[in-house]
Write a protein that holds these residues in place. Structure first.
Motif, PDB file in Angstrom:
ATOM      1  N   UNK A 112       0.750  -1.300  -0.016  1.00 41.21           N
ATOM      2  CA  UNK A 112       0.018   0.008  -0.025  1.00 41.21           C
ATOM      3  C   UNK A 112       0.992   1.283   0.050  1.00 41.21           C
ATOM      4  N   UNK A 113       2.000   1.279   0.848  1.00 35.59           N
ATOM      5  CA  UNK A 113       2.623   2.426   0.689  1.00 35.59           C
ATOM      6  C   UNK A 113       3.896   2.347  -0.283  1.00 35.59           C
ATOM      7  N   UNK A 114       3.823   1.555  -1.123  1.00 35.02           N
ATOM      8  CA  UNK A 114       4.696   1.212  -2.490  1.00 35.02           C
ATOM      9  C   UNK A 114       6.317   1.005  -1.773  1.00 35.02           C
ATOM     10  N   UNK A 115       6.288   0.346  -0.748  1.00 34.27           N
ATOM     11  CA  UNK A 115       7.643   0.197  -0.123  1.00 34.27           C
ATOM     12  C   UNK A 115       8.406  -0.896  -0.659  1.00 34.27           C
ATOM     13  N   UNK A 116       8.012  -2.198  -0.442  1.00 37.22           N
ATOM     14  CA  UNK A 116       8.437  -3.431  -1.215  1.00 37.22           C
ATOM     15  C   UNK A 116       9.273  -4.383  -0.393  1.00 37.22           C
ATOM     16  N   UNK A 117       9.812  -3.900   0.770  1.00 38.06           N
ATOM     17  CA  UNK A 117      10.661  -4.903   1.581  1.00 38.06           C
ATOM     18  C   UNK A 117       9.782  -6.098   1.970  1.00 38.06           C
ATOM     19  N   UNK A 118      10.284  -7.149   1.672  1.00 35.40           N
ATOM     20  CA  UNK A 118       9.375  -8.436   1.918  1.00 35.40           C
ATOM     21  C   UNK A 118       9.829  -9.044   3.307  1.00 35.40           C
ATOM     22  N   UNK A 119       8.904  -9.554   3.867  1.00 40.40           N
ATOM     23  CA  UNK A 119       9.344 -10.374   5.144  1.00 40.40           C
ATOM     24  C   UNK A 119      10.275 -11.478   5.200  1.00 40.40           C
TER      25      UNK A 119
END
Length: 572
Positions: free
Chosen positions: A237-244
């Protein structure tokens, strides 16, 4: 393409268009505080309490310099926290796997990465980050960095809309309201939808199990889990992209079904799309907002369909051997297939998200060039939350200025004159990106630390290096693969690329807002039109020309050359 693929693509664009208006109106009410929102009864007391605790005067507004200083101080404080939390995670709670402290240079890179909305990950999350660090250090920054982009976009819009004013808003009020009224409610709904598809949300230790293979009975395998859904939704949603997980959205715990894959793509575009309606509503010219949206959609469709066609055509290396060409499935999840994989790749690199459901390094040279080209445009095909809008508006200002002068029309935009100062700031913001990408890529391929990090030689190695600095400078965060970017020099230079690509753009953008907000509005019959088919064509042409002039030479030496060499039987 199959009929089902066309239906899915049409449904994706249609849902995006339908959600554009209600979410755009909601964002308008949140940012301009005109009218009530549906969350006022629940969140107004919390909002006022936050102002009281933080001693924020919500009635005071800032000029562009004060706004910029507030944004920078807020982000730098967040980066410090994001640096120290992973460094001290072995002393902190919610660490059932007893993960040790993160290395200093990786923590430095991570702090800048998450603070700039990039989320480039030079580490393996499930092995090197505790639950506490995931939630407090990283997910928290996912909210604040996303709010920063939207706040700067709001200030830029106010600079265009307001006349003979001195202020562009209150940065503290904008940050609080964006988080409380936009990001938190949408994240709650999105997390519940992902949980319904099977995405875990717990604080349990990793599971140990014995595999069925009798030869490995004595060695237990580890199945990571944790608070994944809450991290996943704000990552998108925040166009961040870092995966768990290191596999990101290719991991079945992050993206278990085709429906979750579809929802994740919608989440990535949701806010950047709605901000175009918010902009049209703010400037009281909805046709202009829709024209910008249509430009974004057309660019996206051309590039995403090109990526699908190139991957579906298969590898030309096998043609001389008489082998029937098949679609390139290397590096892809079979549960998604070619279409949903290439569509996801186009979505995530058109926005500044960086989430991936495949290995971009396994794409064929020309199809792998499409995600690279998407990012090199400047994250403006929807782009990041907020940053996509103000990035596109910089191109709009440049377009109306250049084409206005070429056709003898007044250099103006929505009643504001576009003069030397505005153009200098717009060009500065664009040129900083190109200097960072090309300059740091050149430094890497001429340095021992850059060459030793390559996973492949030749043009493919050049593409790996270029992709890393395009991804970080444009605050995307996706990785091409093959490149080992965990060394100290790479961590530092990639961190600098992320820093330049975020804050050296924000400052010129706010400077333009500060200049425009002071102007009187004038009416002229010779101003270049800002809506309709002609405007869409001119804007799209300007975007392609600027990107092509800057990146065509290096693309020729990288993916284009690799494609031509594959035809001669040489692979890298």
């Amino acid at each position: 393409m199959k009929t089902s693929n066309w239906i899915e693509l049409g449904l994706f664009i249609s849902i995006l268009a339908v959600l554009n208006k209600p979410l755009g109106i909601h964002i308008y009410r949140v940012l301009d505080r005109e009218g009530k929102t549906i969350f006022d009864a629940f969140l107004k007391p919390l909002e006022n309490l936050t102002y009281k605790i933080c001693s924020i005067d919500k009635s005071k507004e800032h000029n562009w310099i004060e706004y910029a200083v507030g944004i920078l101080l807020f982000n730098f404080a967040g980066m410090l926290m994001t640096y120290f939390v992973p460094r001290m995670q072995h002393f902190l709670p919610l660490n059932p796997e007893h993960i040790g402290p993160m290395a200093p240079h990786i923590a430095f890179n991570t702090a800048i990465s998450f603070g700039t909305n990039t989320n480039w990950q030079s580490y393996v999350p499930e092995k090197e980050v505790s639950y506490f660090s995931q939630m407090v250090g990283l997910a928290f920054q996912n909210f604040t960095s996303a709010a920063t982009g939207i706040a700067v976009a709001a200030a830029f819009v106010r600079g265009i809309v307001r006349t003979e004013a001195k202020t562009v808003g209150n940065c503290w009020v904008d940050l609080v309201r964006i988080n409380y009224y936009v990001l938190l409610p949408l994240s709650l709904v999105g997390a519940l939808l992902l949980i319904s598809q099977g995405v875990p949300q717990n604080f349990h230790p990793y599971l140990r199990y014995l595999p069925l293979d009798s030869k490995a009975h004595e060695e237990a395998c580890i199945l990571p889990q944790g608070p994944i859904a809450s991290q996943e939704v704000i990552k998108l949603l925040g166009t961040n992209g870092g995966g768990f997980f290191n596999a990101n959205s290719a991991h079945p715990y992050e993206n278990p079904t085709p429906l979750s894959n579809f929802m994740e793509m919608l989440l990535i575009f949701l806010i950047p799309s709605a901000l175009t309606y918010y902009f049209g509503l703010s400037c009281k010219k909805l046709s202009h907002g829709w024209s910008i949206w249509i430009t974004m959609v057309l660019l996206f469709l051309v590039l995403s369909l090109s990526c699908y066609w190139l991957e579906h055509a298969g590898n030309p290396f096998f043609k001389p051997f008489g082998i029937e060409q098949q679609a390139n499935m290397e590096g892809k999840e079979t549960r998604f297939g070619i279409f949903e994989t290439t569509l996801f790749a186009a979505v995530t690199t058109s926005a500044s998200c960086g989430a991936v459901n495949s290995m971009h390094d396994s794409f064929l040279p020309l199809s792998g060039m499409i995600p690279l080209f998407n990012m090199s445009l400047g994250e403006i095909i929807f782009g990041g939350v907020g940053s996509g809008l103000y990035g596109m508006l910089l191109f709009v200002i440049l377009s109306v200025f250049l084409f206005g002068l070429m056709t003898g029309r007044t250099p103006g935009y929505l009643g504001k004159r576009i003069g030397a100062y505005e153009i200098k700031m717009a060009v500065l913001a664009l040129m900083i990106q190109y200097i960072s990408i090309l300059g740091l890529s050149a430094l890497a391929i001429h340095s021992s630390w850059g060459l030793t990090a390559l996973g492949n030689k030749g043009p493919h190695g050049l593409t790996e290096t270029l992709y890393a600095f395009v991804s970080t400078t444009e605050n995307n965060g996706s990785a091409f693969g093959g490149l080992s970017a965990t060394s100290v020099p790479y961590a530092i230079f990639l961190g600098l690329a992320m820093f330049f690509g975020r804050y050296f753009i924000i400052i010129p953008v706010l400077a333009v807002a500060g200049s425009l907000v002071c102007q009187k509005r004038y009416i002229s019959q010779t101003v270049f039109p800002t809506s309709g088919a002609l405007f869409v064509f001119i804007l799209g042409a300007a975007i392609f020309l600027v990107a092509a002039l800057n990146f065509f030479p290096v693309f020729t030496l990288g993916p284009v050359l690799e494609h031509l060499l594959i035809g001669t039987g040489k692979m890298f």
